[in-house]
Design a protein around this motif. Structure first.
Motif, mmCIF file in Angstrom:
data_model
loop_
_atom_site.group_PDB
_atom_site.id
_atom_site.type_symbol
_atom_site.label_atom_id
_atom_site.label_comp_id
_atom_site.label_asym_id
_atom_site.label_seq_id
_atom_site.Cartn_x
_atom_site.Cartn_y
_atom_site.Cartn_z
ATOM 1 N N MET A 191 39.931 34.082 75.996
ATOM 2 C CA MET A 191 39.207 34.471 74.815
ATOM 3 C C MET A 191 38.222 33.704 74.556
ATOM 4 O O MET A 191 37.402 34.100 73.746
ATOM 5 N N LEU A 192 38.219 32.336 74.730
ATOM 6 C CA LEU A 192 37.158 31.195 74.341
ATOM 7 C C LEU A 192 35.810 31.749 75.082
ATOM 8 O O LEU A 192 34.939 31.752 74.717
ATOM 9 N N LEU A 193 35.812 32.229 76.468
ATOM 10 C CA LEU A 193 34.874 32.554 77.202
ATOM 11 C C LEU A 193 34.264 33.844 76.248
ATOM 12 O O LEU A 193 33.218 33.996 76.593
ATOM 13 N N TRP A 194 35.077 34.649 76.254
ATOM 14 C CA TRP A 194 34.484 36.035 75.332
ATOM 15 C C TRP A 194 33.645 35.754 74.219
ATOM 16 O O TRP A 194 32.544 36.087 73.986
ATOM 17 N N HIS A 198 29.687 36.281 73.606
ATOM 18 C CA HIS A 198 29.212 36.766 72.317
ATOM 19 C C HIS A 198 28.692 36.397 71.387
ATOM 20 O O HIS A 198 27.689 36.789 70.760
ATOM 21 N N CYS A 199 29.051 35.059 71.029
ATOM 22 C CA CYS A 199 28.658 34.521 69.974
ATOM 23 C C CYS A 199 27.748 33.002 70.033
ATOM 24 O O CYS A 199 27.190 32.598 69.086
ATOM 25 N N VAL A 200 28.059 32.383 71.227
ATOM 26 C CA VAL A 200 27.340 30.914 71.041
ATOM 27 C C VAL A 200 26.156 30.826 71.983
ATOM 28 O O VAL A 200 25.414 30.189 71.672
ATOM 29 N N VAL A 201 26.427 31.231 73.475
ATOM 30 C CA VAL A 201 25.125 30.611 74.534
ATOM 31 C C VAL A 201 23.922 31.482 73.884
ATOM 32 O O VAL A 201 23.706 32.287 73.332
ATOM 33 N N PRO A 202 23.244 30.741 74.629
ATOM 34 C CA PRO A 202 21.516 31.063 74.586
ATOM 35 C C PRO A 202 21.257 32.513 74.751
ATOM 36 O O PRO A 202 21.886 33.035 75.527
ATOM 37 N N ARG A 203 20.324 33.342 74.217
ATOM 38 C CA ARG A 203 20.176 34.749 74.246
ATOM 39 C C ARG A 203 20.084 34.911 75.805
ATOM 40 O O ARG A 203 20.467 35.996 76.304
ATOM 41 N N ARG A 207 22.384 38.095 77.751
ATOM 42 C CA ARG A 207 21.714 39.192 78.244
ATOM 43 C C ARG A 207 22.292 39.384 79.624
ATOM 44 O O ARG A 207 22.215 40.704 79.852
ATOM 45 N N ILE A 208 22.514 38.465 80.359
ATOM 46 C CA ILE A 208 23.053 38.845 81.666
ATOM 47 C C ILE A 208 24.544 38.538 81.585
ATOM 48 O O ILE A 208 25.403 38.334 82.460
ATOM 49 N N ASN A 209 25.325 38.458 80.390
ATOM 50 C CA ASN A 209 26.718 38.596 80.158
ATOM 51 C C ASN A 209 27.354 37.103 80.591
ATOM 52 O O ASN A 209 28.481 37.368 81.109
ATOM 53 N N GLU A 210 26.637 36.162 80.557
ATOM 54 C CA GLU A 210 27.203 34.848 81.011
ATOM 55 C C GLU A 210 27.683 34.065 79.708
ATOM 56 O O GLU A 210 27.278 34.147 79.051
ATOM 57 N N PRO A 211 28.932 33.343 80.065
ATOM 58 C CA PRO A 211 29.464 33.211 81.042
ATOM 59 C C PRO A 211 30.679 34.316 81.380
ATOM 60 O O PRO A 211 31.335 33.844 82.583
#
Ligand SMILES: C[S@@+](CC[C@H](N)C(=O)[O-])C[C@H]1O[C@@H](n2cnc3c(N)ncnc32)[C@H](O)[C@@H]1O
Length: 252
Positions: A191-194, A198-203, A207-211
């Motif tokens: 859940m944290l990774l999801w 979707h909400c935290v990592v740089p754009r 864009r490449i669905n990471e992490p």
């Protein structure tokens, strides 16, 4: 004004919708492995990864891997496979003053970041970097004392071939420690990774669905054990926690 029955019906539907959405997210945990990008070879992506790699949870994993690896082999020549921005190379050189550590990565963009990280830490005399594919390691047979890797295994196109390469470049008695996410991580981490994806990592990473892409491409501990069993690497064991797995051991 809605009456009491209408309010109950509305709240009931809302709760059902939220539960359904949470279940849809959760059940994806069990899907098959989906392979992700091999090299993170875009400057924007490399910089974005460098930013999230500095987060304390990644630092904690590197500290754990570096301490464990240094306890196995405190001196000699070590290599970090898929070193990315070089933080594990530096951490290992700090924890084990007797080690010289070489980082290997496919992506020049990552190595630019890694050289900078090593220079900033003042450890450039005991850390160097080579551009290359870990499926063809740039080291002679039996020349390394230690091989480590974090968060790269799930990117490798031919993981069994890379494990064979580790067996080739390690001297007898040399050790290896390959750590990665496990795809069947426990639900709170999933859940944290999801949420992070979707909400935290740089754009550039979103864009490449990471992490989340890395989680989808990762192995389960059983799959990892199956891979090593097919390789020429001997003396291994697979360990795991709620988020990570490791393939580690000493070459006979
Ligand atoms: C998610 S990053 C992890 C970086 C670093 N190990 C860390 O833990 O912060 C994965 C790295 O593996 C590298 N990589 C993927 N496949 C590779 C290969 N076949 N040979 C060398 N490097 C590879 C990518 O370029 C990327 O830098």
């Amino acid at each position: 004004m809605p009456n009491a029955r209408q309010r109950i019906a509305f709240l009931g539907s809302l709760t059902a919708a939220i539960l359904f959405a949470a279940w849809r997210v959760y059940e994806r945990r069990f899907r098959e492995r989906v392979v992700s990008h091999e090299a993170l070879d875009d400057l924007e992506i490399a910089r974005a990864f460098n930013r999230i790699a500095r987060l304390p949870q990644f630092g904690l994993m590197r500290w754990f891997v570096a301490r464990r690896a240094a306890a196995m082999v405190p001196a000699g020549h070590a290599a970090d496979l898929g070193c990315g921005p070089g933080y594990l190379v530096v951490k290992l050189a700090q924890v084990a003053p007797g080690l010289h550590v070489t980082g290997v990565d496919l992506a020049d963009e990552m190595l630019v970041e890694a050289e900078r990280v090593a220079r900033r830490s003042g450890l450039q005399d005991r850390a160097d970097f080579k551009q290359g594919d870990v499926a063809q390691l740039p080291f002679p047979n039996g020349s390394l004392d230690l091989v480590v890797s974090t968060l790269s295994l799930h990117h490798w196109t031919d993981p069994v071939g890379v494990l064979d390469e580790i067996a080739r470049v390690l001297r007898p008695g040399g050790s290896f420690l390959v750590a990665d996410l496990r795809r069947d991580m426990s639900a709170p981490f999933y859940m944290l990774l999801w949420f992070a994806t979707h909400c935290v990592v740089p754009r550039a990473l979103r864009r490449i669905n990471e992490p989340m892409g890395s989680r989808n491409a990762a192995f389960t501990p059983q799959e990892a054990a199956h891979l090593v069993a097919q390789s020429r690497l001997a003396g291994w064991r697979v360990t795991h926690g709620p988020l990570w797995l490791t393939i580690e051991g000493t070459r006979g």
